[in-house]
Design an enzyme around this catalytic site. Structure first.
Site, PDB file in Angstrom:
ATOM      1  N   CYS A   2       9.317 -11.786  -0.938  1.00  0.00           N
ATOM      2  CA  CYS A   2      10.184 -12.624  -1.760  1.00  0.00           C
ATOM      3  C   CYS A   2       9.601 -12.835  -3.154  1.00  0.00           C
ATOM      4  CB  CYS A   2      10.354 -13.989  -1.103  1.00  0.00           C
ATOM      5  SG  CYS A   2      10.963 -13.875   0.562  1.00  0.00           S
ATOM      6  N   ARG A  27       8.862  -5.733  -5.493  1.00  0.00           N
ATOM      7  CA  ARG A  27       8.215  -6.398  -4.355  1.00  0.00           C
ATOM      8  C   ARG A  27       9.001  -6.179  -3.058  1.00  0.00           C
ATOM      9  NH1 ARG A  27       4.847 -10.748  -6.305  1.00  0.00           N
ATOM     10  NH2 ARG A  27       5.202 -11.946  -4.431  1.00  0.00           N
ATOM     11  N   TRP A  72      13.225 -11.265   1.000  1.00  0.00           N
ATOM     12  CA  TRP A  72      12.880 -10.168   1.903  1.00  0.00           C
ATOM     13  C   TRP A  72      12.861 -10.805   3.284  1.00  0.00           C
ATOM     14  CZ3 TRP A  72       8.982  -8.704   5.323  1.00  0.00           C
ATOM     15  CH2 TRP A  72       8.859  -7.334   5.564  1.00  0.00           C
ATOM     16  N   ASN A  98       8.667 -18.548  -0.966  1.00  0.00           N
ATOM     17  CA  ASN A  98       8.035 -17.298  -0.532  1.00  0.00           C
ATOM     18  C   ASN A  98       6.943 -17.689   0.453  1.00  0.00           C
ATOM     19  OD1 ASN A  98       6.712 -14.869  -0.231  1.00  0.00           O
ATOM     20  ND2 ASN A  98       5.799 -14.891  -2.277  1.00  0.00           N
ATOM     21  N   GLY A  99       6.991 -17.139   1.663  1.00  0.00           N
ATOM     22  CA  GLY A  99       5.969 -17.466   2.661  1.00  0.00           C
ATOM     23  C   GLY A  99       6.609 -17.632   4.029  1.00  0.00           C
ATOM     24  N   GLU A 470      -3.496   9.049   4.576  1.00  0.00           N
ATOM     25  CA  GLU A 470      -2.773   8.517   3.425  1.00  0.00           C
ATOM     26  C   GLU A 470      -1.522   9.369   3.141  1.00  0.00           C
ATOM     27  OE1 GLU A 470      -2.565   5.945   1.946  1.00  0.00           O
ATOM     28  OE2 GLU A 470      -1.570   6.420   0.082  1.00  0.00           O
ATOM     29  N   LYS A 474       2.357   8.034   3.237  1.00  0.00           N
ATOM     30  CA  LYS A 474       3.216   8.158   2.062  1.00  0.00           C
ATOM     31  C   LYS A 474       4.523   8.837   2.432  1.00  0.00           C
ATOM     32  CE  LYS A 474       1.448   6.450   0.002  1.00  0.00           C
ATOM     33  NZ  LYS A 474       0.869   5.257  -0.480  1.00  0.00           N
ATOM     34  N   GLU A 477       6.756   6.468   4.404  1.00  0.00           N
ATOM     35  CA  GLU A 477       7.294   5.371   3.609  1.00  0.00           C
ATOM     36  C   GLU A 477       8.533   5.766   2.823  1.00  0.00           C
ATOM     37  OE1 GLU A 477       3.512   4.129   1.503  1.00  0.00           O
ATOM     38  OE2 GLU A 477       4.375   2.186   1.943  1.00  0.00           O
ATOM     39  N   HIS A 493      -7.182  17.161  22.253  1.00  0.00           N
ATOM     40  CA  HIS A 493      -7.335  16.023  23.170  1.00  0.00           C
ATOM     41  C   HIS A 493      -6.012  15.285  23.382  1.00  0.00           C
ATOM     42  CE1 HIS A 493     -11.648  16.572  23.365  1.00  0.00           C
ATOM     43  NE2 HIS A 493     -11.680  16.663  22.052  1.00  0.00           N
ATOM     44  N   LYS A 588       6.315  -4.417  -2.015  1.00  0.00           N
ATOM     45  CA  LYS A 588       5.121  -4.017  -2.761  1.00  0.00           C
ATOM     46  C   LYS A 588       3.962  -4.963  -2.480  1.00  0.00           C
ATOM     47  CE  LYS A 588       2.850  -1.564  -5.725  1.00  0.00           C
ATOM     48  NZ  LYS A 588       2.462  -0.226  -5.255  1.00  0.00           N
TER      49      LYS A 588
HETATM   50  O1  M6R Z   1      -1.754  -4.703  -2.222  1.00  0.00           O
HETATM   51  P1  M6R Z   1      -2.496  -4.099  -1.059  1.00  0.00           P
HETATM   52  O2  M6R Z   1      -3.321  -2.930  -1.467  1.00  0.00           O
HETATM   53  O3  M6R Z   1      -3.316  -5.112  -0.311  1.00  0.00           O
HETATM   54  O4  M6R Z   1      -1.381  -3.595  -0.091  1.00  0.00           O
HETATM   55  C1  M6R Z   1      -1.696  -3.059   1.164  1.00  0.00           C
HETATM   56  C2  M6R Z   1      -0.519  -2.320   1.761  1.00  0.00           C
HETATM   57  O5  M6R Z   1       0.560  -3.181   1.944  1.00  0.00           O
HETATM   58  C3  M6R Z   1      -0.074  -1.147   0.866  1.00  0.00           C
HETATM   59  O6  M6R Z   1      -1.118  -0.287   0.591  1.00  0.00           O
HETATM   60  C4  M6R Z   1       1.078  -0.379   1.526  1.00  0.00           C
HETATM   61  O7  M6R Z   1       0.617   0.299   2.641  1.00  0.00           O
HETATM   62  C5  M6R Z   1       1.713   0.551   0.488  1.00  0.00           C
HETATM   63  N1  M6R Z   1       3.128   0.443   0.551  1.00  0.00           N
HETATM   64  C6  M6R Z   1       1.290   1.951   0.633  1.00  0.00           C
HETATM   65  O8  M6R Z   1       2.018   2.841  -0.141  1.00  0.00           O
END
Ligand code: M6R
Length: 593
Positions: A2, A27, A72, A98-99, A470, A474, A477, A493, A588
């Site tokens: 949020c 965000r 959100w 927010n929270g 990673e 990506k 996502e 395995h 974000k």
């Molecule tokens: O702001 P942060 O690095 O703590 O965020 C951690 C994760 O939420 C963040 O890396 C998330 O996995 C991304 N969307 C990756 O692309």
């Protein structure tokens, strides 16, 4: 998660909040709303984007005090009713939040017993009604804020208006971030600086349990003991919050293409006049510690895997690497003198804030590696190192990952005062530039071939495995394709059972010590029908490899060739017609646990 944007006394409140909410879109959101005071509280909200809110909002808003929000969804589906702002039952108070309120069910039952009715499924509505309940007892909003704070458990950043206070915007904060922007004849409030930097460069960051109010000319902040706090003003410049696309069609592409510049900037920041520029106390703490715990989430966790391995291999320091939300509920502190490294691009991740509180209670020292100076985690850390990546808008983290890995490698070099890493990083810059200038079309071609598959494997060993993790995240996502990163040695395995005709398997081979074993893995999956795409370095390459780059130091895969993984995810998402910068369900800045 949020986003909050509010103001008092600003010239064009409508433009400020709509633009501000658009700045916070990165965000993540599913609905948006605005509330303002025009004798009575007026609220406009709906499911959808700030642009949609722009369409339903009256063209002229003359109110002095305004609050707004992108939601959100956590408690309750995305719907108009669940969107913020929420109004208290007697319509005295409205707020955006927010929270997460952990005890909202108990509080809801309490308020129902006092005659309150609820109209949404949210935890936020409880805060509004509780504030009103206390406010109606003595007509003092500061007392109501204090009592409400004392009764709610969880995380909150709130901007609040009260019909009886047309000249005041109230606020309170615990865990979730909230900033005040200091203006001349106006004051602003928001979840981060980006909506406000066009209006001011002076900011005040609220700390946990702080609350207070802003008027046009005044900012008052109180601590949890109700004492007035003299808050420090920090300066943030417009440039570092710029959301300018600079001609790029998407932030993700722009940010991938910035990786080489970011790495150069990072090296300059931490190595000058033939000396590493790290805080001496930090280096001593790291050297003297007998165990380093790395904590992070998502991409930052993947960077922490690299950091841990670097410290073990090159500095002979034992480490553990944990996903923050896993560690938080069963924390362990191996060794006699543990030291903790937290990695977070945003510096606001709730899971890490939880960990930081545990570490602080134990009295251990911490380093935060972040892109966000002045963030909540930074204020709680013993040391902060910035990755200097510039604002990262795309939800999928790219340049921040490469910068985290580069910074960890510099830090590892600095501990031993070993300068080899500086030349190694120079090599990676050449590789990154080559990928940017020469390989994009080939990567696009692979994206076209794999885009319609439901499953994809990434294979690597050691540093290439960390990069595979990673790369796989990506792709998930932004393309919504299921993918798995598998360490080459683990294939047989279990995961090999999933290999079938045509399964795309993307393989990284950039480490001489593991190259032969990786070639065997390729044979294993090929003989079961997989379609293999190999990314290798010149000396380890074979003619049939899909992408070959110049040699570089194997431990810098996350810097040198992460852009290949990022471009691939980007082009697959584009080919599938998705919103690459704002993937579904993701935010974000993950400010709730
Ligand atoms: O702001 P942060 O690095 O703590 O965020 C951690 C994760 O939420 C963040 O890396 C998330 O996995 C991304 N969307 C990756 O692309």
């Amino acid at each position: 998660m949020c986003g909050i944007v509010g103001a008092i006394g600003v010239n064009n409140p409508r433009e400020y909040v709509i633009e501000g909410l658009k700045n916070l879109e990165y965000r993540g959101y599913d609905s948006a709303g605005v509330g303002f005071l025009n004798k009575k509280i007026k609220i406009y909200k709906d499911v959808g984007s700030p642009s949609h809110l722009d369409e339903i909002l009256p063209k002229n808003i003359t109110s002095d005090v305004i609050i707004s929000h992108t939601r959100w969804a956590t408690h309750g589906v995305p719907s108009k009713k669940n969107s913020h702002p929420h109004l208290s039952m007697n319509k005295k108070i409205s707020l955006v939040h927010n929270g997460l309120i952990d005890n909202y069910i108990d509080l809801r039952n309490f308020l129902i017993s006092k005659g309150y009715t609820f109209y949404s499924q949210t935890d936020t509505e409880v805060i509004g009604n509780l504030l009103e309940y206390y406010y109606l007892q003595n007509n003092d909003m500061l007392v109501a804020l204090d009592k409400t704070k004392a009764n709610i458990k969880g995380s909150y950043a709130c901007a609040i208006i009260n019909e009886d206070y047309p000249d005041t915007l109230f606020m309170m904060r615990k865990t979730s971030p909230l900033l005040v922007g200091k203006g001349k004849g106006f004051n602003l409030i928001a979840s981060d600086a980006s909506p406000m930097v066009k209006y001011t460069n002076e900011f005040i960051e609220l700390d946990d349990y702080e609350y207070g109010y802003i008027t046009k000319y005044d900012i008052k902040v109180f601590n949890r003991n109700n004492e007035l706090v003299d808050k420090a003003v920090t300066i943030k410049d417009l440039e570092s919050y710029s959301h300018d696309l600079n001609g790029y069609p998407h932030y993700m592409l722009k940010e991938i293409e910035e990786i080489d510049t970011v790495i150069k900037k990072l090296v300059t920041a931490y190595y000058q006049d033939n000396e590493y520029q790290f805080n001496k106390d930090l280096l001593n703490d790291l050297k003297e510690s007998d165990h380093i715990i790395f904590l992070g989430c998502g991409t930052s966790y993947h960077a922490s895997l690299v950091g841990g391995r670097l410290f073990e291999n090159f500095n002979n320091i034992s480490t553990t690497k944990y996903i923050a939300s896993e560690w938080a509920f069963h924390p362990t502190f191996p060794g006699v003198r543990p030291f903790v490294v937290l990695i977070s691009q945003s510096g606001e991740t709730a899971d890490l804030i939880h960990c930081q509180k545990i570490i602080k209670k134990k009295g251990f020292r911490t380093l935060l590696i972040t892109n966000t100076p002045g963030s909540t985690l930074s204020r709680g850390a013993t040391y902060t190192l910035l990755i200097h990546a510039g604002v990262e808008v795309s939800v999928a983290s790219t340049k921040a990952y490469a910068a985290q890995v580069a910074l960890l490698s510099l830090l590892s070099g600095a501990i031993n005062n070993d300068k080899k890493v500086l030349n190694d990083l120079k090599d990676t810059i050449r590789v990154i530039e080559y990928i940017k200038n020469e390989l994009k079309d080939k990567i696009k071609g692979i994206a076209e071939e794999i885009k319609d598959h439901e499953n994809i494997f990434y294979l690597g060993r050691s540093f290439d495995y960390f990069l595979s993790m990673e790369a796989s995240l990506k792709l998930k996502e932004v393309s919504y394709i299921h993918s798995e990163a598998i360490p080459g040695g683990e294939l047989k395995h279990g995961p090999i059972a999933l290999v079938n005709e045509g399964l795309p398997v993307i393989v990284f081979i950039t480490d001489p010590t593991t190259a032969n074993s990786m070639r065997s893995n390729i044979e294993e999956v090929k003989s079961r029908g997989a379609k293999v795409y190999t990314i290798s370095t010149k000396d380890l390459s074979k003619d049939e490899d899909s992408l070959v780059v110049d040699n570089y130091a194997y431990y810098l895969s996350g810097v040198a060739v992460s852009s290949i993984a990022f471009y691939l995810a980007y082009y697959v998402s584009l080919a599938k017609g998705y919103n690459v910068d704002k993937p579904r369900n993701l935010a974000k800045s993950v400010t709730v646990e």
